[in-house]
Scaffold this motif. Structure first.
Motif, PDB file in Angstrom:
ATOM      1  N   GLU A 143     -31.745  20.533  46.551  1.00 54.03           N
ATOM      2  CA  GLU A 143     -30.607  19.851  45.941  1.00 54.03           C
ATOM      3  C   GLU A 143     -29.996  20.736  44.862  1.00 54.03           C
ATOM      4  N   ASP A 144     -30.443  21.983  44.857  1.00 55.39           N
ATOM      5  CA  ASP A 144     -30.050  22.943  43.846  1.00 55.39           C
ATOM      6  C   ASP A 144     -28.649  23.466  44.137  1.00 55.39           C
ATOM      7  N   TYR A 145     -27.710  23.154  43.261  1.00 51.69           N
ATOM      8  CA  TYR A 145     -26.337  23.528  43.582  1.00 51.69           C
ATOM      9  C   TYR A 145     -26.091  25.030  43.447  1.00 51.69           C
ATOM     10  N   ASP A 146     -26.920  25.711  42.680  1.00 49.30           N
ATOM     11  CA  ASP A 146     -26.765  27.171  42.600  1.00 49.30           C
ATOM     12  C   ASP A 146     -26.819  27.758  43.993  1.00 49.30           C
ATOM     13  N   LYS A 147     -27.786  27.273  44.747  1.00 53.21           N
ATOM     14  CA  LYS A 147     -27.942  27.785  46.104  1.00 53.21           C
ATOM     15  C   LYS A 147     -26.760  27.372  46.968  1.00 53.21           C
ATOM     16  N   TYR A 148     -26.246  26.156  46.723  1.00 54.72           N
ATOM     17  CA  TYR A 148     -25.087  25.706  47.485  1.00 54.72           C
ATOM     18  C   TYR A 148     -23.887  26.604  47.223  1.00 54.72           C
ATOM     19  N   VAL A 149     -23.793  27.055  45.978  1.00 59.97           N
ATOM     20  CA  VAL A 149     -22.674  27.930  45.635  1.00 59.97           C
ATOM     21  C   VAL A 149     -22.749  29.213  46.454  1.00 59.97           C
ATOM     22  N   ILE A 150     -23.949  29.769  46.528  1.00 65.04           N
ATOM     23  CA  ILE A 150     -24.121  30.988  47.319  1.00 65.04           C
ATOM     24  C   ILE A 150     -23.764  30.714  48.775  1.00 65.04           C
ATOM     25  N   PHE A 151     -24.259  29.587  49.263  1.00 67.54           N
ATOM     26  CA  PHE A 151     -23.989  29.221  50.651  1.00 67.54           C
ATOM     27  C   PHE A 151     -22.495  29.093  50.905  1.00 67.54           C
ATOM     28  N   ALA A 152     -21.818  28.404  49.997  1.00 68.37           N
ATOM     29  CA  ALA A 152     -20.382  28.182  50.174  1.00 68.37           C
ATOM     30  C   ALA A 152     -19.620  29.507  50.108  1.00 68.37           C
ATOM     31  N   ALA A 153     -20.009  30.363  49.158  1.00 71.42           N
ATOM     32  CA  ALA A 153     -19.323  31.655  49.042  1.00 71.42           C
ATOM     33  C   ALA A 153     -19.506  32.460  50.320  1.00 71.42           C
ATOM     34  N   PHE A 154     -20.735  32.442  50.829  1.00 73.36           N
ATOM     35  CA  PHE A 154     -20.990  33.139  52.090  1.00 73.36           C
ATOM     36  C   PHE A 154     -20.093  32.586  53.197  1.00 73.36           C
ATOM     37  N   ASN A 155     -20.034  31.260  53.258  1.00 73.97           N
ATOM     38  CA  ASN A 155     -19.230  30.614  54.299  1.00 73.97           C
ATOM     39  C   ASN A 155     -17.771  31.025  54.250  1.00 73.97           C
ATOM     40  N   LEU A 156     -17.228  31.095  53.026  1.00 78.65           N
ATOM     41  CA  LEU A 156     -15.809  31.403  52.888  1.00 78.65           C
ATOM     42  C   LEU A 156     -15.515  32.791  53.431  1.00 78.65           C
ATOM     43  N   VAL A 157     -16.336  33.760  52.990  1.00 77.27           N
ATOM     44  CA  VAL A 157     -16.122  35.122  53.466  1.00 77.27           C
ATOM     45  C   VAL A 157     -16.336  35.167  54.973  1.00 77.27           C
ATOM     46  N   TRP A 158     -17.360  34.488  55.413  1.00 80.00           N
ATOM     47  CA  TRP A 158     -17.722  34.494  56.821  1.00 80.00           C
ATOM     48  C   TRP A 158     -16.585  33.949  57.695  1.00 80.00           C
ATOM     49  N   CYS A 159     -16.000  32.831  57.269  1.00 79.99           N
ATOM     50  CA  CYS A 159     -14.896  32.233  58.038  1.00 79.99           C
ATOM     51  C   CYS A 159     -13.763  33.234  58.216  1.00 79.99           C
ATOM     52  N   THR A 160     -13.393  33.875  57.098  1.00 77.37           N
ATOM     53  CA  THR A 160     -12.313  34.858  57.178  1.00 77.37           C
ATOM     54  C   THR A 160     -12.688  35.983  58.125  1.00 77.37           C
ATOM     55  N   VAL A 161     -13.911  36.491  57.948  1.00 75.39           N
ATOM     56  CA  VAL A 161     -14.313  37.639  58.749  1.00 75.39           C
ATOM     57  C   VAL A 161     -14.358  37.276  60.228  1.00 75.39           C
ATOM     58  N   ILE A 162     -14.928  36.118  60.567  1.00 78.11           N
ATOM     59  CA  ILE A 162     -15.028  35.827  62.008  1.00 78.11           C
ATOM     60  C   ILE A 162     -13.657  35.626  62.630  1.00 78.11           C
ATOM     61  N   LEU A 163     -12.738  35.034  61.865  1.00 81.58           N
ATOM     62  CA  LEU A 163     -11.407  34.835  62.451  1.00 81.58           C
ATOM     63  C   LEU A 163     -10.710  36.177  62.666  1.00 81.58           C
ATOM     64  N   GLU A 164     -10.891  37.105  61.701  1.00 85.10           N
ATOM     65  CA  GLU A 164     -10.272  38.417  61.859  1.00 85.10           C
ATOM     66  C   GLU A 164     -10.910  39.174  63.021  1.00 85.10           C
ATOM     67  N   LEU A 165     -12.246  39.096  63.089  1.00 83.70           N
ATOM     68  CA  LEU A 165     -12.923  39.822  64.157  1.00 83.70           C
ATOM     69  C   LEU A 165     -12.577  39.222  65.518  1.00 83.70           C
ATOM     70  N   TRP A 166     -12.342  37.918  65.533  1.00 81.34           N
ATOM     71  CA  TRP A 166     -11.952  37.308  66.800  1.00 81.34           C
ATOM     72  C   TRP A 166     -10.661  37.917  67.332  1.00 81.34           C
ATOM     73  N   LYS A 167      -9.719  38.182  66.414  1.00 83.70           N
ATOM     74  CA  LYS A 167      -8.465  38.812  66.847  1.00 83.70           C
ATOM     75  C   LYS A 167      -8.752  40.121  67.580  1.00 83.70           C
ATOM     76  N   ARG A 168      -9.656  40.915  66.994  1.00 81.74           N
ATOM     77  CA  ARG A 168      -9.994  42.192  67.619  1.00 81.74           C
ATOM     78  C   ARG A 168     -10.669  41.965  68.960  1.00 81.74           C
ATOM     79  N   CYS A 169     -11.584  41.006  68.961  1.00 87.88           N
ATOM     80  CA  CYS A 169     -12.327  40.708  70.183  1.00 87.88           C
ATOM     81  C   CYS A 169     -11.362  40.250  71.274  1.00 87.88           C
TER      82      CYS A 169
END
Lengths: 640, 640
Positions: B228-254
């Motif tokens: 229930e530790d929100y510090d970890k949630y913050v890391i998770f969310a930050a990862f997700n944000l970058v990840w979403c952008t990256v996968i959408l960009e890489l999909w264009k290439r794919c």
């Protein structure tokens, strides 16, 4: 002394080649023969060369036959107006179907176009079996290498520039800035004389000025009646935000119309040559299969991200540091003035701003050289990629350097009165400095040089007529400063746009100042193009390129700053007496809505006006149909 | 009973035309003769027609000769693999230079391509001097009007669909979903059988699933260890944000790589015909010069902005209203349960959510019809523009309808526990409902129909072999449901992506659920493509079109929601004990930085991978060189 070409046909001299004075005679003879030799590639006569003798013996004039120019026009993919009013790629095969073609007339291709074609022909003059330039064994060549680019990068070719046309220039400069008038700039004439890139810049300048007029008109009463009422500022800022988006979108349409009319919109770019300074291990270009230097992309990326990027960040930090020193000086001056106010301490109050303004200009200048050096060192293959990286570097630093103090005053010190003062000071000083540096200084230097030259000429011969002989004209023009492209002009407009849009809601008069500046800018830019600089080669641009993006980025930043400024105003704060966080949340919400609206708006407004879309679609459709018809003829033939 | 065509040559039957049973015999004869007549346009034999007699007398099979198909392939601009491994537009002239071309073999053009070509030929079958269809004076025609489209819009042509290939389908379905396996989907086979549009959807589905695996893996420990530790949630969310952008960009290439491999990336689109339902006053198309109905653009804009837009807003308001009723019901149920807790009041607690979930689905369904009606009424000329407007309408409403309650819980009620519960409930219910509605229901209906049909067939003849006769196959397939395109499939993925990305930081298990759902989705979608629906015509798509934009917009919204959720978490609030506005300011600042980073990232990652950029540039360069060479030959000839 002008002589006709050895091939016997006379050319209009169009382009000047100046070789270094220590160039080996073999090299000169070889280069000239290669230039004359073009016919065996193209099927027509190549450019001829006239030597200017005496004083600077290595100056040559290049011209070309009409046939060679026409076939060159096809090579560079020039678009001209067709009989039916549409713009089509020129081909020699159906030259008679183009509107202004009247046999071997001279009016079909403008001189700027001819010069551009000759530049293209010179650039694509390729080495054959030569391993080095005759007489200069240090200047290596390999089959397919552009000779002119190699000579340029080795300093043997000092400069290549197109000649001015005295008569044409006189007419143009009169209609452009010679008379006080209310009419618009003669854009078509500018394009005719200087090419599309220049004309687009002047068109953008004009467009930008007109687009600011509504802002300026709305801003005046704020100044006159001293409206300190933030409700009204809110309306003004909201108007500005929408206005910025709309004018940038409409500019795209306007530029597309112009580019269509000038035939650069759908012009296919020829395959880009590597830029003169590009170096690397010889290999085979994967696209063309030609031998040329290759430089690994990964290595370039490493240079960009490990050297250039940290360097830029360091410079930004330095700029921040200088800014902090400025604020300390300002504080110190203020405290001295407060302790013992006298005339001298009053003067002292101005010293820090003046020093800071000068330091900003100096830093911009030094940084500019550093950025050029770094971008050169990144070793970009294409001129366009080099330009983009240079623009990005310079833009970020200039933006930061010019606006950091304003941001600091606005958001850290939250002193709106000081912000307004600083904004006004910065805007006015930079305008004055710019106009001075850009036009009057070069003009003054030019005049001094011209006078010297004229005196020399007069010494040698009595002036029988006002017309300068061609040899003298070439010598005069060779000494003129080289115009370095529209970069600095756009940069200036970009910063002005920043002053207007970023903090418009605290200083509505900014738009008025910028409008006034732009009007003088038109005159001084026009003057410097016609009188101060060498004629530049025309550049068939279809839009303002990376600057469109830069202006759009600025307008996004403007939304953010304006919303925060409005949120910080006491009048808006009064609506939320209890809770500051409510105020911030509302501000942020409105900012997001505005940003979303901006993006939707830029999506909804089509980039190309409908009639031009239709013309382009029609051309596309016709070429498809023609292909089909050709295929059918082929099938038919196959069946016979 | 299958008969050979009157012209004597036998065709493989490829496409089925079903005319209404009350069609006039003259009209049928005229249509068939027009289809057979094609030779005088194309130079080769036209498609032949086989009549299926008995029971439904107006079902026809269309095939074409090999020559006709090849020339059609050139007409539609098909790209095939060249000898040197690059993809080039097919031309009959150099057909022998293409890799898989082995004379008149059948493997060069896939059956899906042949069917697409025949569809194109049928669509471009134009009226000549006929003013109406013979025997149907109410079906008006004018020179140049596509006959098939007019027949379709008037209901005379009931359906056109391509036939399945039994053997091929069996192989494909076995390798696709028939065996439990760990391998990827047979994308090339799917493309071979269903065309590029379908294959891109399945590729996107697979890509999306794999892209979510890291998120899912990271999410599992959060669930298992009850962090229930929100510090970890913050890391998770930050990862997700970058990840979403990256996968959408890489999909264009794919997607660009796939589209290049399949030859749709640089394929030039033929000029688009008006869609069947388009109507207007007859006039001349400004692009083609052909006679066709014209509808003023201004009128369409009026319809969009004055009717459609208000209607959509009204629907959004309605959806909001229903949501408020749901929250009231929820509150009421809770109060009843609190007053007198019993088993029945415990059940009562679930009733509002279930009702709301069902109402959401019903509203989506009704709205879908309304949106289709409105978009039809807006009278778009092109199918693509129709699709874009429909997608936009449906997307906005579905997004709002599905996520409004979650937004309300998250930002107005600020109840994170309830948010997590609702998210889980909505996600799981919608998955179950979707899988049921999408695959099992149609499959069950289909089976019932099939059984009936089989019984009928068996009644008539004894089964000598397992192979169904062609006539029966056609009848069976004609009765199958029509596949309405990838719209609903993408919409489902879009909503799932929303569940994962918008609120990922409060419910990390969402990614796991979506991954599981996607795996079953692959199977159920594959199954429904192979068994439930008619074979669709292949659609030479180069990318996922407007959906790329939709997913990107969602990822921008995700940045905003995740940042606010993190800002609202008690753990982050604890860092700013004194000042709430400081917290908000920091959250907003970080959000802006993330958004800027997202845009820069999407700018830095090139949309097309380098090797493909090079291939495309090489083709471009070669065509330029070829043009030049042709010109030189021309010049040479002119000189002779």
């Amino acid at each position: 002394r002008i002589e006709s070409d050895s091939s016997g046909s006379r050319f209009t001299p169009l382009v000047v080649l100046e070789l270094a004075s220590d160039t080996n005679q073999d090299a000169i003879a070889w280069l000239l023969s290669r230039i004359r030799d073009q016919q065996q590639d193209g099927g027509q006569l190549g450019p001829g060369v006239d030597a200017q003798e005496k004083e600077n013996p290595n100056v040559f004039l290049v011209g070309a036959t009409w046939q060679r120019l026409l076939s060159g026009a096809e090579d560079v993919g020039l678009f001209k107006e067709f009989n039916d009013g549409s713009m089509r790629g020129f081909t020699c095969a159906n030259k008679h179907d183009f509107k202004d073609y009247q046999g071997d007339g001279d009016s079909f291709l403008s001189m700027a176009e001819c010069q551009y074609i000759i530049k293209h022909l010179l650039d694509t003059l390729r080495a054959k079996q030569e391993t080095h330039v005759p007489g200069h064994s240090e200047v290596k060549l390999y089959p397919g290498k552009s000779i002119v680019r190699r000579l340029q990068s080795k300093g043997i070719l000092v400069q290549v520039f197109p000649l001015h046309e005295k008569e044409e220039l006189k007419r143009l400069s009169f209609s452009w800035y010679g008379k006080v008038k209310l009419s618009l700039q003669p854009l078509d004439d500018i394009r005719h004389y200087y090419g599309e890139g220049q004309a687009l810049y002047f068109c953008f300048l004009e467009y930008f000025t007109f687009a600011l007029v509504p802002m300026a008109l709305i801003g005046v009463p704020y100044y006159l009646f001293d409206w300190e009422d933030y409700d009204k500022y809110v309306i003004f800022a909201a108007f500005n935000l929408v206005w910025c988006t709309v004018i940038l979108e409409l500019w795209k349409r306007c530029s597309a119309s112009l580019a269509y009319r000038w035939g650069t919109l759908s012009r296919k770019k020829a395959f880009e040559e590597p830029r003169p300074g590009f170096h690397g291990v010889l290999g085979f270009n994967p696209v063309t299969g030609r031998e040329e230097p290759l430089y690994p992309h990964a290595k370039r990326l490493l240079r960009i991200y490990l050297v250039s990027l940290p360097f830029v960040l360091l410079c930004l930090y330095l700029s921040l540091y200088v800014m902090m020193i400025y604020f300390q000086m300002e504080g110190w001056a203020l405290s001295v003035h407060d302790q013992e106010p006298s005339f001298w301490t009053g003067v002292l109050l101005f010293i820090p701003s003046i020093i800071y303004a000068v330091v900003i200009e100096v830093m911009n200048l030094i940084y500019r050289y550093a950025a050029e050096f770094l971008t050169e060192w990144e070793n970009h293959r294409l001129e366009s990629s080099y330009q983009n990286h240079l623009v990005l570097k310079v833009l970020v630093f200039n933006f930061f350097n010019c606006f950091a103090s304003l941001f600091y005053i606005a958001f850290v010190m939250q002193d709106m009165v000081l912000l307004r003062q600083s904004l006004a000071t910065l805007l006015i000083t930079s305008q004055i400095l710019n106009q001075f540096m850009e036009a009057f200084l070069p003009y003054w230097l030019q005049r001094r040089r011209n006078k010297k030259m004229m005196r020399k000429v007069q010494k040698r011969r009595t002036l029988e007529d006002k017309e300068l002989p061609l040899a003298e004209q070439v010598r005069l023009e060779a000494d003129m400063s080289t115009y370095l492209g529209t970069f600095d002009d756009y940069l200036e407009l970009f910063l002005l746009f920043g002053y207007v849009s970023l903090f418009s809601c605290v200083y509505p008069l900014a738009a008025v100042l910028v409008v006034l500046n732009n009007i003088t800018e038109v005159y001084s830019d026009a003057f410097k193009m016609c009188r101060v600089f060498k004629r530049p080669f025309s550049d068939p641009a279809a839009n303002i390129g990376v600057w469109q993006l830069a202006f759009e980025a600025m307008s996004v930043i403007a939304v953010v700053t304006n919303c925060s400024l409005i949120g910080m105003s006491p009048q808006v704060k009064a609506y939320f007496p209890d809770s500051e966080s409510q105020l911030i949340l509302w501000t942020v919400a409105i900012e997001h809505v505005l940003l979303a609206f901006k993006f939707i708006l830029s999506f909804l407004i089509p980039d190309v006006p409908k009639p031009i879309q239709i013309s382009l679609a029609r051309l596309e459709f016709e070429s498809l149909e023609a292909l089909k018809k050709k295929k059918e003829t082929y099938d038919y033939n196959a069946f016979l």
